[in-house]
Scaffold this active site. Structure first.
Site, PDB file in Angstrom:
ATOM      1  N   CYS A  37      13.000  -1.222   2.886  1.00 54.68           N
ATOM      2  CA  CYS A  37      14.362  -0.775   2.617  1.00 54.68           C
ATOM      3  C   CYS A  37      14.798   0.397   3.489  1.00 54.68           C
ATOM      4  O   CYS A  37      15.945   0.815   3.440  1.00 54.68           O
ATOM      5  CB  CYS A  37      14.506  -0.399   1.143  1.00 54.68           C
ATOM      6  SG  CYS A  37      13.231   0.724   0.574  1.00 54.68           S
ATOM      7  N   ASP A  39      13.706   3.515   3.272  1.00 59.31           N
ATOM      8  CA  ASP A  39      13.632   4.801   2.576  1.00 59.31           C
ATOM      9  C   ASP A  39      12.614   5.714   3.266  1.00 59.31           C
ATOM     10  O   ASP A  39      11.570   5.248   3.717  1.00 59.31           O
ATOM     11  CB  ASP A  39      13.169   4.601   1.123  1.00 59.31           C
ATOM     12  CG  ASP A  39      14.256   4.000   0.248  1.00 59.31           C
ATOM     13  OD1 ASP A  39      15.368   3.770   0.764  1.00 59.31           O
ATOM     14  OD2 ASP A  39      13.991   3.768  -0.944  1.00 59.31           O
ATOM     15  N   CYS A  63      16.877   5.173  -2.529  1.00 59.46           N
ATOM     16  CA  CYS A  63      17.593   4.780  -3.740  1.00 59.46           C
ATOM     17  C   CYS A  63      17.190   5.664  -4.925  1.00 59.46           C
ATOM     18  O   CYS A  63      16.269   6.478  -4.826  1.00 59.46           O
ATOM     19  CB  CYS A  63      17.287   3.326  -4.060  1.00 59.46           C
ATOM     20  SG  CYS A  63      15.569   3.078  -4.533  1.00 59.46           S
ATOM     21  N   CYS A 106       9.027   1.481  -4.780  1.00 58.03           N
ATOM     22  CA  CYS A 106       9.403   2.903  -4.768  1.00 58.03           C
ATOM     23  C   CYS A 106       8.277   3.765  -5.340  1.00 58.03           C
ATOM     24  O   CYS A 106       8.018   4.863  -4.852  1.00 58.03           O
ATOM     25  CB  CYS A 106      10.672   3.135  -5.586  1.00 58.03           C
ATOM     26  SG  CYS A 106      12.094   2.261  -4.940  1.00 58.03           S
TER      27      CYS A 106
END
Lengths: 132, 179
Positions: A37, A39, A63, A106
């Protein structure tokens, strides 16, 4: 997608956002990125001479789940020894924050960040030893 | 006629299986294939043929989307060559992550700069240069084709994803500043 209350809490009031001096010999810096993603996460620990984490901070561009995961980890590691901190599992983080399956990565990112910070500190210490 | 569902995207489009593609040829083949497999041509065909034509059309479209975008094309090619990306791997080049962090920090605080729009342009220019450099590196690695090069190409593709993400954020920020 709906975030859990705990994710929202950390997202809206992130704990320990900031940074320590990377060059400080008591500071370990973990930097990781999630290719899935894009990140980016930086997690830092300040460790006493007897190996206890006195303080921790983070900065995450990503996020809500990634921010919450890193925020939570900085709270958890404070007061722990390096060995204790290295046993933190992404599944513990995901469970505490009630992350849905698509957001598990995450919590993996946060686990990898704390590992990477610990390794950074250890390699710093070894360097110091070699120089003496 | 070979079955499009059995061919890989490069074969389907008659493109050599490599990173560089001729985008004009690609667009032309897309039109040809679309016509060839269009459901309208199977109106009087059997139900099975109709169903197949839908699957073929979908495959022609998927292949086009993948082949025309460098990032998707590179990922796909790596998978074909036996070096699929490990999206769960979070260990990346430290200097690269540091730069990414710094760029995101700058973007976050951009409203405080003397000329925020100028600063956005600077970040965008920097991203463009980084992307072009990555692109060239990828071409070399795929052309070289050794196991080592292909693994490195995987790292390049991962980095490209971060650049792409940042570019989206730069655009969002610009809209905020202008709005």
């Amino acid at each position: 997608m709906a975030y859990s209350d705990k994710v929202m809490d950390h997202y809206e009031n992130p704990r320990n956002v900031g940074n320590f001096d990377k060059e400080d010999s008591h500071v370990g810096t973990g930097m990781v990125g999630a290719p899935a993603c894009g990140d980016v996460m930086r997690l830092q620990i300040k460790v006493s001479d007897d190996g206890v984490i006195e303080d921790a901070c983070f900065k995450t561009y990503g996020c809500g789940s990634a921010i919450a995961s890193s925020s939570l980890v900085t709270e958890w590691v404070k007061g722990k020894t390096l060995e204790e901190a290295s046993t933190i599992k992404n599944s513990d983080i995901a469970e505490e924050l009630a992350l849905p399956p698509v957001k598990i990565h995450c919590s993996v990112l946060a686990e990898d960040a704390i590992r990477s910070a610990i390794n950074d500190l250890k390699s710093k210490k070894e360097k110091v030893k070699e120089e003496h | 006629m070979s079955d499009p569902l059995q061919q890989n995207y490069f074969e389907l489009y008659g493109c050599p299986q490599q990173f560089s593609v001729d985008s004009q040829l690609l667009a032309q083949r897309y039109l040809e294939l679309q016509q060839q497999y269009h459901p309208d041509r199977f109106v009087t065909a059997s139900e099975e043929q109709k169903r197949l034509s839908l699957q073929w059309t979908a495959r022609v479209n998927d292949a086009f989307q993948t082949l025309k975008q460098p990032l998707l094309r590179a990922s796909y090619l790596l998978t074909l060559l036996g070096y699929p990306l490990d999206a769960a791997d979070t260990a990346m080049d430290g200097d690269f992550l540091l730069q990414q962090m710094e760029l995101r920090e700058r973007l976050e605080n951009i409203a405080a700069e003397a000329d925020p729009l100028q600063a956005l342009d600077e970040i965008r220019l920097r991203l463009q240069q980084d992307e072009e450099a990555l692109f060239q590196r990828l071409e070399q690695r795929f052309a070289e084709g050794s196991a080592h090069s292909l693994r490195q190409a995987g790292e390049d593709v991962k980095q490209m994803k971060f650049l792409q993400r940042l570019r989206e954020e730069v655009n969002e920020r610009e809209e905020q500043l202008l709005g």
